[in-house]
Enzyme design. Structure first.
Site, PDB file in Angstrom:
ATOM      1  N   GLY A   9       0.861  -1.179   0.000  1.00 22.07           N
ATOM      2  CA  GLY A   9       0.000   0.000   0.000  1.00 22.07           C
ATOM      3  C   GLY A   9       0.895   1.225   0.000  1.00 22.07           C
ATOM      4  O   GLY A   9       2.071   1.170  -0.418  1.00 22.07           O
ATOM      5  N   LEU A  11       2.429   3.155   2.452  1.00 18.03           N
ATOM      6  CA  LEU A  11       3.676   3.164   3.228  1.00 18.03           C
ATOM      7  C   LEU A  11       4.612   2.029   2.831  1.00 18.03           C
ATOM      8  O   LEU A  11       5.827   2.206   2.799  1.00 18.03           O
ATOM      9  CB  LEU A  11       3.384   3.053   4.729  1.00 18.03           C
ATOM     10  CG  LEU A  11       3.172   4.338   5.526  1.00 18.03           C
ATOM     11  CD1 LEU A  11       3.347   4.059   7.010  1.00 18.03           C
ATOM     12  CD2 LEU A  11       4.090   5.470   5.102  1.00 18.03           C
ATOM     13  N   GLY A  12       4.045   0.858   2.523  1.00 20.83           N
ATOM     14  CA  GLY A  12       4.867  -0.281   2.111  1.00 20.83           C
ATOM     15  C   GLY A  12       5.640   0.073   0.845  1.00 20.83           C
ATOM     16  O   GLY A  12       6.846  -0.190   0.742  1.00 20.83           O
ATOM     17  N   ASN A 104      -0.819   2.964  12.591  1.00 21.20           N
ATOM     18  CA  ASN A 104      -1.326   4.089  13.376  1.00 21.20           C
ATOM     19  C   ASN A 104      -2.239   3.533  14.482  1.00 21.20           C
ATOM     20  O   ASN A 104      -2.689   2.402  14.406  1.00 21.20           O
ATOM     21  CB  ASN A 104      -2.135   4.986  12.430  1.00 21.20           C
ATOM     22  CG  ASN A 104      -2.210   6.397  12.938  1.00 21.20           C
ATOM     23  OD1 ASN A 104      -1.564   6.754  13.924  1.00 21.20           O
ATOM     24  ND2 ASN A 104      -3.000   7.216  12.280  1.00 21.20           N
ATOM     25  N   LYS A 184      -0.095  10.647  20.014  1.00 19.73           N
ATOM     26  CA  LYS A 184      -0.645  10.680  18.653  1.00 19.73           C
ATOM     27  C   LYS A 184      -2.070  10.144  18.661  1.00 19.73           C
ATOM     28  O   LYS A 184      -2.945  10.672  17.958  1.00 19.73           O
ATOM     29  CB  LYS A 184       0.250   9.852  17.717  1.00 19.73           C
ATOM     30  CG  LYS A 184      -0.201   9.897  16.269  1.00 19.73           C
ATOM     31  CD  LYS A 184       0.963   9.818  15.301  1.00 19.73           C
ATOM     32  CE  LYS A 184       0.566  10.204  13.882  1.00 19.73           C
ATOM     33  NZ  LYS A 184       0.011   9.093  13.127  1.00 19.73           N
ATOM     34  N   ASN A 202      -9.406  19.509   8.111  1.00 23.51           N
ATOM     35  CA  ASN A 202      -8.987  19.702   9.509  1.00 23.51           C
ATOM     36  C   ASN A 202      -9.354  21.092  10.023  1.00 23.51           C
ATOM     37  O   ASN A 202      -9.819  21.257  11.153  1.00 23.51           O
ATOM     38  CB  ASN A 202      -7.487  19.463   9.649  1.00 23.51           C
ATOM     39  CG  ASN A 202      -7.118  18.007   9.377  1.00 23.51           C
ATOM     40  OD1 ASN A 202      -8.002  17.169   9.157  1.00 23.51           O
ATOM     41  ND2 ASN A 202      -5.835  17.702   9.386  1.00 23.51           N
TER      42      ASN A 202
HETATM   43  P1  NAD Z   1      -2.733   0.856   2.726  1.00 24.42           P
HETATM   44  O1  NAD Z   1      -4.133   0.391   2.917  1.00 24.42           O
HETATM   45  O2  NAD Z   1      -2.400   1.775   1.593  1.00 24.42           O
HETATM   46  O3  NAD Z   1      -1.778  -0.403   2.560  1.00 24.42           O
HETATM   47  C1  NAD Z   1      -1.896  -1.560   3.318  1.00 24.42           C
HETATM   48  C2  NAD Z   1      -1.575  -2.733   2.401  1.00 24.42           C
HETATM   49  O4  NAD Z   1      -1.382  -3.890   3.188  1.00 24.42           O
HETATM   50  C3  NAD Z   1      -2.703  -3.036   1.408  1.00 24.42           C
HETATM   51  O5  NAD Z   1      -2.184  -3.061   0.090  1.00 24.42           O
HETATM   52  C4  NAD Z   1      -3.169  -4.427   1.824  1.00 24.42           C
HETATM   53  O6  NAD Z   1      -3.599  -5.224   0.739  1.00 24.42           O
HETATM   54  C5  NAD Z   1      -1.901  -4.981   2.443  1.00 24.42           C
HETATM   55  N1  NAD Z   1      -2.126  -6.129   3.328  1.00 24.42           N
HETATM   56  C6  NAD Z   1      -3.002  -6.261   4.358  1.00 24.42           C
HETATM   57  N2  NAD Z   1      -2.909  -7.473   4.906  1.00 24.42           N
HETATM   58  C7  NAD Z   1      -1.945  -8.134   4.219  1.00 24.42           C
HETATM   59  C8  NAD Z   1      -1.399  -9.444   4.302  1.00 24.42           C
HETATM   60  N3  NAD Z   1      -1.839 -10.324   5.210  1.00 24.42           N
HETATM   61  N4  NAD Z   1      -0.428  -9.798   3.439  1.00 24.42           N
HETATM   62  C9  NAD Z   1       0.022  -8.924   2.495  1.00 24.42           C
HETATM   63  N5  NAD Z   1      -0.461  -7.655   2.364  1.00 24.42           N
HETATM   64  C10 NAD Z   1      -1.431  -7.280   3.215  1.00 24.42           C
HETATM   65  O7  NAD Z   1      -2.281   1.507   4.094  1.00 24.42           O
HETATM   66  P2  NAD Z   1      -1.136   2.608   4.344  1.00 24.42           P
HETATM   67  O8  NAD Z   1      -1.645   3.955   4.008  1.00 24.42           O
HETATM   68  O9  NAD Z   1       0.136   2.144   3.722  1.00 24.42           O
HETATM   69  O10 NAD Z   1      -1.043   2.559   5.924  1.00 24.42           O
HETATM   70  C11 NAD Z   1      -0.411   1.506   6.642  1.00 24.42           C
HETATM   71  C12 NAD Z   1      -0.390   1.924   8.107  1.00 24.42           C
HETATM   72  O11 NAD Z   1       0.435   3.090   8.224  1.00 24.42           O
HETATM   73  C13 NAD Z   1      -1.765   2.344   8.650  1.00 24.42           C
HETATM   74  O12 NAD Z   1      -1.896   1.944   9.989  1.00 24.42           O
HETATM   75  C14 NAD Z   1      -1.750   3.861   8.537  1.00 24.42           C
HETATM   76  O13 NAD Z   1      -2.604   4.510   9.478  1.00 24.42           O
HETATM   77  C15 NAD Z   1      -0.286   4.156   8.842  1.00 24.42           C
HETATM   78  N6  NAD Z   1       0.184   5.433   8.289  1.00 24.42           N
HETATM   79  C16 NAD Z   1       0.060   5.703   6.960  1.00 24.42           C
HETATM   80  C17 NAD Z   1       0.540   6.903   6.449  1.00 24.42           C
HETATM   81  C18 NAD Z   1       0.454   7.242   4.978  1.00 24.42           C
HETATM   82  O14 NAD Z   1       0.912   8.330   4.584  1.00 24.42           O
HETATM   83  N7  NAD Z   1      -0.083   6.404   4.127  1.00 24.42           N
HETATM   84  C19 NAD Z   1       1.135   7.842   7.323  1.00 24.42           C
HETATM   85  C20 NAD Z   1       1.238   7.523   8.684  1.00 24.42           C
HETATM   86  C21 NAD Z   1       0.762   6.306   9.164  1.00 24.42           C
HETATM   87  O1  KPL Z   2      -2.387  12.180  11.841  1.00 22.24           O
HETATM   88  C1  KPL Z   2      -3.267  12.821  11.316  1.00 22.24           C
HETATM   89  C2  KPL Z   2      -4.165  12.087  10.391  1.00 22.24           C
HETATM   90  O2  KPL Z   2      -4.795  12.680   9.515  1.00 22.24           O
HETATM   91  O3  KPL Z   2      -4.222  10.860  10.548  1.00 22.24           O
HETATM   92  C3  KPL Z   2      -3.485  14.264  11.660  1.00 22.24           C
HETATM   93  C4  KPL Z   2      -3.202  15.148  10.476  1.00 22.24           C
HETATM   94  C5  KPL Z   2      -2.557  14.664  12.793  1.00 22.24           C
HETATM   95  C6  KPL Z   2      -4.891  14.479  12.127  1.00 22.24           C
HETATM   96  O4  KPL Z   2      -5.193  13.703  13.225  1.00 22.24           O
END
Ligand code: NAD
Ligand code: KPL
Length: 305
Positions: A9, A11-12, A104, A184, A202
């Site tokens: 996804g 972050l990955g 998160n 957070k 926000n």
């Molecule tokens: P996302 O939904 O884009 O990606 C998650 C991926 O994991 C999906 O592609 C899903 O198919 C895969 N997945 C789930 N279970 C699986 C398994 N068993 N085997 C293989 N793949 C599997 O999510 P994201 O946006 O990358 O967020 C990941 C975490 O990071 C969340 O908890 C999110 O809140 C946190 N986060 C994300 C961001 C951001 O900018 N995207 C920033 C801060 C925190």
């Molecule tokens: O972390 C955030 C989010 O959107 O998930 C902020 C911007 C701090 C709002 O809670």
């Protein structure tokens, strides 16, 4: 040592791209359907960096069933998928294999610890911003910071922290990562659900400050009761600062809702409410926000957990 990244996804893909660009060995772990999609799309990730430069990266990908042992695993799925993902991959872990959690919210980290009582599990709190323009096309939208630490155990600060930093994933060790997660969590409880309930960016929450102040007072008591006085300090003014600083942003929870995706509610207000009940702290506002969020999700046909 190879970096295994579970989940392609936002972050990955960000972590995998950054690490591979810096010359590290990376293997993606995908669900079977996603692996088929990845292979038919040429087995590569398109990565747009902060300078808008595009990088096409050929990456090795496999399912959890593939045979090789894993020494370092980055779990990059949502909080609600973490326990199931670990259950599916733990047969490939060996004594000493390191797991890095990027989720998160709070709750999934404890679930993973219970599933892997003898493994070094590191947890991250990250403010990196990434999103997928389409499958396997990752946009690095905002440079953030990743704080890493351990919730349990005495593992030394990992020597590979510098590898992440040098790869462009700005990373720092934090000796009290649990307090960082709680702070957070509280900020997320104050902002994310209300943006969904009111359907606003926000900055729209500046119209609702009195209610947020009451919720903040409850969350402060929760943080204190949970033993995180440092995370409780000046919570309301910190949340207000985030609201004004990110006024034009759409919260991550509202983005999930707008895209028809399941939210991480159970690991944000759900976790806070459950803890508040267990610790006997006031939770009238928290309950109201959690239930209003659940109603909104139900109206939209989205999961309420
Ligand atoms: P996302 O939904 O884009 O990606 C998650 C991926 O994991 C999906 O592609 C899903 O198919 C895969 N997945 C789930 N279970 C699986 C398994 N068993 N085997 C293989 N793949 C599997 O999510 P994201 O946006 O990358 O967020 C990941 C975490 O990071 C969340 O908890 C999110 O809140 C946190 N986060 C994300 C961001 C951001 O900018 N995207 C920033 C801060 C925190
Ligand atoms: O972390 C955030 C989010 O959107 O998930 C902020 C911007 C701090 C709002 O809670």
């Amino acid at each position: 040592m190879t970096w295994h990244v579970l989940g392609a996804g936002s972050l990955g893909c960000l972590w995998a791209s950054r690490l591979q660009l810096a010359g590290h060995q990376v293997r993606l772990i995908l669900r079977p359907s996603r692996l088929a999609q990845f292979s038919s799309a040429g087995s590569n990730i398109l990565f747009t960096d902060l300078q808008q430069q595009q990088h096409r990266l050929a990456l090795h990908a496999e399912t959890a069933c593939a045979g090789l042992p894993i020494q370092r695993l980055v779990l990059a799925c949502k909080a609600y998928s973490a326990a199931e993902a670990i259950t599916g991959i733990r047969h490939r872990l060996r004594p000493g294999s390191q797991i890095i959690l990027l989720q998160n919210g709070i709750g999934c980290q404890q679930q993973v610890h219970e599933l892997l009582p003898n493994h070094p599990v590191l947890v991250a709190s990250t403010t990196e911003g990434a999103w997928l323009k389409e499958a396997f096309h990752c946009i690095h939208a905002g440079q953030g910071q990743t704080l890493l630490g351990r919730l349990r155990g005495q593992e030394p600060v990992p020597a590979w922290l510098g590898q992440l930093d040098r790869s462009g994933i700005s990373c720092q060790w934090h000796p009290h990562i649990d307090s960082v997660l709680w702070r957070k969590l509280a900020i997320n409880c104050l902002i994310n659900p209300s943006t969904v309930i009111h359907g606003c960016r926000n900055g729209g929450l500046l119209q609702h400050l009195p209610l947020l102040q009451q919720l903040s007072a409850e969350l402060e008591q929760l943080l204190l009761a949970a033993g995180h006085a440092d995370a409780a300090a000046n919570l309301f003014s910190a949340a207000r600062h985030v609201i004004t600083g990110t006024a034009t942003n759409t919260s991550s929870m509202l983005q999930d809702v707008q895209h028809g995706r399941r939210t991480e509610i159970s690991y944000i207000t759900g976790f806070a409410l459950q803890q508040s009940i267990a610790l006997g702290t006031p939770h009238q506002q928290l309950l109201a926000v959690h239930q209003a969020l659940q109603s909104r999700l139900a109206q939209l046909g989205l999961p309420t957990d």
